[in-house]
Write a protein that holds these residues in place. Structure first.
Motif, PDB file in Angstrom:
ATOM      1  N   PHE A  67      16.689 -46.415  -2.380  1.00  0.00           N
ATOM      2  CA  PHE A  67      16.376 -47.838  -2.472  1.00  0.00           C
ATOM      3  C   PHE A  67      17.452 -48.636  -1.746  1.00  0.00           C
ATOM      4  CE2 PHE A  67      18.619 -46.757  -6.463  1.00  0.00           C
ATOM      5  CZ  PHE A  67      19.703 -47.624  -6.400  1.00  0.00           C
ATOM      6  N   HIS A  68      17.042 -49.782  -1.240  1.00  0.00           N
ATOM      7  CA  HIS A  68      17.941 -50.696  -0.535  1.00  0.00           C
ATOM      8  C   HIS A  68      18.353 -51.782  -1.518  1.00  0.00           C
ATOM      9  CE1 HIS A  68      19.308 -52.339   3.449  1.00  0.00           C
ATOM     10  NE2 HIS A  68      19.469 -53.410   2.684  1.00  0.00           N
ATOM     11  N   THR A  69      19.644 -52.004  -1.663  1.00  0.00           N
ATOM     12  CA  THR A  69      20.142 -53.036  -2.572  1.00  0.00           C
ATOM     13  C   THR A  69      20.218 -54.366  -1.837  1.00  0.00           C
ATOM     14  OG1 THR A  69      21.424 -51.419  -3.828  1.00  0.00           O
ATOM     15  CG2 THR A  69      22.064 -53.736  -4.051  1.00  0.00           C
ATOM     16  N   ALA A  70      19.590 -55.390  -2.405  1.00  0.00           N
ATOM     17  CA  ALA A  70      19.565 -56.717  -1.791  1.00  0.00           C
ATOM     18  C   ALA A  70      20.062 -57.747  -2.797  1.00  0.00           C
ATOM     19  CB  ALA A  70      18.156 -57.069  -1.327  1.00  0.00           C
ATOM     20  N   GLY A 103      20.898 -48.464   1.736  1.00  0.00           N
ATOM     21  CA  GLY A 103      21.619 -49.547   2.384  1.00  0.00           C
ATOM     22  C   GLY A 103      21.839 -50.735   1.473  1.00  0.00           C
ATOM     23  N   PHE A 104      22.544 -51.730   2.014  1.00  0.00           N
ATOM     24  CA  PHE A 104      22.907 -52.931   1.254  1.00  0.00           C
ATOM     25  C   PHE A 104      22.752 -54.141   2.160  1.00  0.00           C
ATOM     26  CE2 PHE A 104      25.663 -56.251  -0.308  1.00  0.00           C
ATOM     27  CZ  PHE A 104      25.701 -56.107  -1.685  1.00  0.00           C
ATOM     28  N   MET A 161      16.712 -55.315  -6.392  1.00  0.00           N
ATOM     29  CA  MET A 161      17.140 -56.710  -6.353  1.00  0.00           C
ATOM     30  C   MET A 161      18.264 -56.886  -7.367  1.00  0.00           C
ATOM     31  SD  MET A 161      13.554 -58.813  -5.879  1.00  0.00           S
ATOM     32  CE  MET A 161      12.662 -57.961  -7.185  1.00  0.00           C
ATOM     33  N   ALA A 162      19.424 -57.260  -6.861  1.00  0.00           N
ATOM     34  CA  ALA A 162      20.613 -57.424  -7.691  1.00  0.00           C
ATOM     35  C   ALA A 162      21.168 -58.832  -7.494  1.00  0.00           C
ATOM     36  CB  ALA A 162      21.654 -56.364  -7.349  1.00  0.00           C
ATOM     37  N   GLU A 163      22.272 -59.132  -8.176  1.00  0.00           N
ATOM     38  CA  GLU A 163      22.874 -60.459  -8.103  1.00  0.00           C
ATOM     39  C   GLU A 163      24.370 -60.345  -7.843  1.00  0.00           C
ATOM     40  OE1 GLU A 163      21.833 -62.997 -11.348  1.00  0.00           O
ATOM     41  OE2 GLU A 163      19.706 -62.464 -11.251  1.00  0.00           O
ATOM     42  N   PRO A 164      24.978 -61.421  -7.338  1.00  0.00           N
ATOM     43  CA  PRO A 164      26.414 -61.356  -7.036  1.00  0.00           C
ATOM     44  C   PRO A 164      27.278 -60.973  -8.234  1.00  0.00           C
ATOM     45  CG  PRO A 164      25.443 -63.271  -5.977  1.00  0.00           C
ATOM     46  CD  PRO A 164      24.376 -62.694  -6.871  1.00  0.00           C
ATOM     47  N   ASP A 165      26.891 -61.405  -9.440  1.00  0.00           N
ATOM     48  CA  ASP A 165      27.718 -61.116 -10.614  1.00  0.00           C
ATOM     49  C   ASP A 165      27.330 -59.810 -11.300  1.00  0.00           C
ATOM     50  OD1 ASP A 165      25.309 -62.025 -11.606  1.00  0.00           O
ATOM     51  OD2 ASP A 165      26.182 -63.423 -13.063  1.00  0.00           O
ATOM     52  N   HIS A 166      26.891 -58.850 -10.513  1.00  0.00           N
ATOM     53  CA  HIS A 166      26.657 -57.485 -10.987  1.00  0.00           C
ATOM     54  C   HIS A 166      27.779 -56.588 -10.478  1.00  0.00           C
ATOM     55  CE1 HIS A 166      21.967 -57.868 -11.479  1.00  0.00           C
ATOM     56  NE2 HIS A 166      22.647 -58.603 -12.336  1.00  0.00           N
ATOM     57  N   ILE A 167      28.331 -55.781 -11.351  1.00  0.00           N
ATOM     58  CA  ILE A 167      29.276 -54.743 -10.944  1.00  0.00           C
ATOM     59  C   ILE A 167      28.653 -53.396 -11.271  1.00  0.00           C
ATOM     60  CG2 ILE A 167      31.494 -53.657 -11.449  1.00  0.00           C
ATOM     61  CD1 ILE A 167      32.735 -56.351 -11.746  1.00  0.00           C
ATOM     62  N   ILE A 168      28.528 -52.563 -10.261  1.00  0.00           N
ATOM     63  CA  ILE A 168      27.932 -51.238 -10.444  1.00  0.00           C
ATOM     64  C   ILE A 168      28.987 -50.312 -11.048  1.00  0.00           C
ATOM     65  CG2 ILE A 168      26.894 -49.263  -9.269  1.00  0.00           C
ATOM     66  CD1 ILE A 168      25.798 -51.269  -7.192  1.00  0.00           C
ATOM     67  N   VAL A 169      28.663 -49.748 -12.195  1.00  0.00           N
ATOM     68  CA  VAL A 169      29.610 -48.946 -12.962  1.00  0.00           C
ATOM     69  C   VAL A 169      29.573 -47.481 -12.549  1.00  0.00           C
ATOM     70  CG1 VAL A 169      30.243 -48.204 -15.298  1.00  0.00           C
ATOM     71  CG2 VAL A 169      29.418 -50.532 -14.906  1.00  0.00           C
ATOM     72  N   LYS A 170      28.398 -47.005 -12.132  1.00  0.00           N
ATOM     73  CA  LYS A 170      28.250 -45.609 -11.729  1.00  0.00           C
ATOM     74  C   LYS A 170      27.059 -45.512 -10.779  1.00  0.00           C
ATOM     75  CE  LYS A 170      25.377 -44.180 -15.685  1.00  0.00           C
ATOM     76  NZ  LYS A 170      25.265 -43.227 -16.812  1.00  0.00           N
ATOM     77  N   PRO A 171      26.912 -44.395 -10.068  1.00  0.00           N
ATOM     78  CA  PRO A 171      25.797 -44.265  -9.124  1.00  0.00           C
ATOM     79  C   PRO A 171      24.452 -44.496  -9.811  1.00  0.00           C
ATOM     80  CG  PRO A 171      27.375 -42.486  -8.818  1.00  0.00           C
ATOM     81  CD  PRO A 171      27.792 -43.205 -10.059  1.00  0.00           C
ATOM     82  N   ILE A 172      23.571 -45.209  -9.119  1.00  0.00           N
ATOM     83  CA  ILE A 172      22.275 -45.568  -9.694  1.00  0.00           C
ATOM     84  C   ILE A 172      21.180 -44.701  -9.077  1.00  0.00           C
ATOM     85  CG2 ILE A 172      20.618 -47.423 -10.112  1.00  0.00           C
ATOM     86  CD1 ILE A 172      22.871 -49.423  -9.667  1.00  0.00           C
ATOM     87  N   GLY A 216      13.202 -60.658 -15.333  1.00  0.00           N
ATOM     88  CA  GLY A 216      13.392 -61.541 -14.200  1.00  0.00           C
ATOM     89  C   GLY A 216      13.214 -60.713 -12.944  1.00  0.00           C
ATOM     90  N   ASN A 217      13.741 -61.209 -11.836  1.00  0.00           N
ATOM     91  CA  ASN A 217      13.638 -60.418 -10.611  1.00  0.00           C
ATOM     92  C   ASN A 217      14.825 -59.483 -10.441  1.00  0.00           C
ATOM     93  OD1 ASN A 217      15.458 -62.729  -9.666  1.00  0.00           O
ATOM     94  ND2 ASN A 217      15.394 -61.448  -7.839  1.00  0.00           N
ATOM     95  N   SER A 218      15.786 -59.550 -11.366  1.00  0.00           N
ATOM     96  CA  SER A 218      17.001 -58.771 -11.185  1.00  0.00           C
ATOM     97  C   SER A 218      17.627 -58.439 -12.532  1.00  0.00           C
ATOM     98  CB  SER A 218      17.983 -59.577 -10.341  1.00  0.00           C
ATOM     99  OG  SER A 218      19.220 -58.934 -10.239  1.00  0.00           O
ATOM    100  N   PRO A 219      18.061 -57.185 -12.731  1.00  0.00           N
ATOM    101  CA  PRO A 219      17.890 -56.077 -11.804  1.00  0.00           C
ATOM    102  C   PRO A 219      16.485 -55.484 -11.898  1.00  0.00           C
ATOM    103  CG  PRO A 219      19.056 -55.315 -13.749  1.00  0.00           C
ATOM    104  CD  PRO A 219      18.841 -56.791 -13.928  1.00  0.00           C
ATOM    105  N   VAL A 220      15.907 -55.253 -10.742  1.00  0.00           N
ATOM    106  CA  VAL A 220      14.589 -54.630 -10.631  1.00  0.00           C
ATOM    107  C   VAL A 220      14.619 -53.669  -9.448  1.00  0.00           C
ATOM    108  CG1 VAL A 220      12.151 -54.990 -10.057  1.00  0.00           C
ATOM    109  CG2 VAL A 220      13.292 -56.575 -11.613  1.00  0.00           C
ATOM    110  N   ILE A 221      14.144 -52.446  -9.663  1.00  0.00           N
ATOM    111  CA  ILE A 221      13.869 -51.527  -8.560  1.00  0.00           C
ATOM    112  C   ILE A 221      12.358 -51.477  -8.406  1.00  0.00           C
ATOM    113  CG2 ILE A 221      14.046 -49.171  -7.669  1.00  0.00           C
ATOM    114  CD1 ILE A 221      16.549 -48.791  -9.372  1.00  0.00           C
ATOM    115  N   VAL A 222      11.870 -51.777  -7.210  1.00  0.00           N
ATOM    116  CA  VAL A 222      10.432 -51.866  -6.987  1.00  0.00           C
ATOM    117  C   VAL A 222      10.121 -51.343  -5.592  1.00  0.00           C
ATOM    118  CG1 VAL A 222      10.581 -54.246  -6.100  1.00  0.00           C
ATOM    119  CG2 VAL A 222       8.445 -53.445  -7.147  1.00  0.00           C
TER     120      VAL A 222
END
Length: 361
Positions: A67-70, A103-104, A161-172, A216-222
């Motif tokens: 998936f592409h993170t946006a 990608g990102f 779909m992610a947001e600026p105030d998300h911190i990824i803690v481990k591989p998704i 909402g629209n985030s976080p959502v993998i679609v």
């Protein structure tokens, strides 16, 4: 109000939004602009754990479903430092075990480049015409996604779909499956409670109001193809909701979240409600098996480690404290007794700011 009047209101409202939308984009746009067709959603258990068959696919020989993170963002100092921290942790975990992260892209809806184009992969989107967001800047998000999906060469078949105030803690991993998205359920998105309002946009012939997921629209993998169908409707419904005083009053700052949930349901795209997708300190105290820390709430504690929410603490971390300048390096850690989630959040911000070149510039 009778069903006929509700449906008539729906048609009028969305027609106005569609006219606005058609003014904004070219007639040759590749995304479909018409209203969605009949729903094909299936009934699923609303909250489930990771599918067993998915967990068995992990391994070096498994076929990746990347998936592409946006992430949509403005060019404000506030959004920018959050994006820089977010992208730092994305890079740290992208190639980790069980990752389906591809990608990102930062979708920058300021309409012009900024000073971080070489640091963060960025797509420049145009903002809505002046005044159209009515002071609700989040309305630029669906419009930015429409532009990106039209114009960008996205290699992956799925979008996170992610947001600026998300911190990824481990591989998704890719948590979506069988045509369903994977989304975090928000307790404050309550379609049943607001059924009378939502029927303006989701008529009864589309099915029960419970077809609208509490997301909402985030976080959502679609799936990318699904999002290409959803995005124009999401934009149209967002604009229509904002123009309607009753809807605007009912939903307030989460209006655009409801608009995405409605649009996903209109297109028959159901979602696995994945409550382990993320945590939100200070209310969630443990990291556990979660993938994302969402630091939307302020964290206030006294020096004995007791939460003082609603009152500025002797120790605090609140992203809103850094709306005009980025946080300094080496923020003080919380006092003893503060939950793991908050301690981890501050440590991760500190690691990112210590390693990102030219921090504070």
């Amino acid at each position: 109000m009778g069903c006929g009047n509700v449906f008539f209101t729906l048609i009028i409202t969305l027609s106005v939004a569609l006219i606005t939308y058609n003014i904004l984009i070219s007639a040759n746009a590749s995304l479909k602009q018409e209203l969605p067709g009949p729903s094909t959603s299936s009934i699923i258990d609303p909250i489930i754990q990771m599918p067993l068959e998915k967990s068995r696919k992990y391994g070096s020989n498994a076929e990746k479903r990347l998936f592409h993170t946006a992430v949509t963002a403005s060019d404000s100092v506030y959004n920018t430092w959050q994006c820089r921290v977010m992208y730092y942790w994305f890079k740290k975990h992208r190639n980790g075990p069980n990752s389906d992260m591809g990608g990102f892209t930062r979708i920058l809806h300021s309409g012009k480049p900024d000073n971080y184009m070489n640091e963060i992969p960025t797509f420049i989107a145009q903002p809505l015409p002046a005044g159209m967001d009515q002071g609700y800047i989040v309305l630029n998000r669906p419009w930015a996604f429409v532009q990106w999906l039209q114009k960008a060469d996205i290699k992956e078949d799925y979008i996170l779909m992610a947001e600026p105030d998300h911190i990824i803690v481990k591989p998704i991993p890719n948590l979506s499956k069988d045509g369903l998205g994977a989304a975090f359920p928000f307790f404050y998105i309550e379609p049943k409670k607001y059924e009378s309002v939502l029927r303006k946009y989701f008529p009864e012939e589309k099915g029960p109001i419970t077809n609208i997921d509490p997301i909402g629209n985030s976080p959502v993998i679609v799936g990318k193809d699904s999002l290409k169908k959803i995005a124009p409707t999401w934009m149209n419904v967002s604009l229509a909701m904002k123009k309607d005083p009753e809807t605007d009053k009912a939903f307030g700052w989460v209006l655009e979240m409801y608009a995405y949930a409605v649009s996903s349901a209109l297109h028959g795209v159901g979602n696995i409600l994945y409550k382990d997708f993320m945590i939100q300190p200070p209310w969630d105290t443990k990291i556990g098996n979660k993938f994302i820390i969402h630091y939307t709430y302020g964290c206030d504690y006294d020096l004995k480690g007791r939460l003082t929410y609603g009152k500025i603490g002797e120790w605090r971390f609140d992203k809103r404290s850094f709306d005009t300048e980025a946080p300094p390096r080496n923020l003080p850690l919380p006092p003893s007794g503060v939950p793991e989630s908050v301690v981890t959040l501050v440590k991760m911000v500190n690691e990112a700011t210590s390693n990102i070149p030219n921090w504070g510039s």
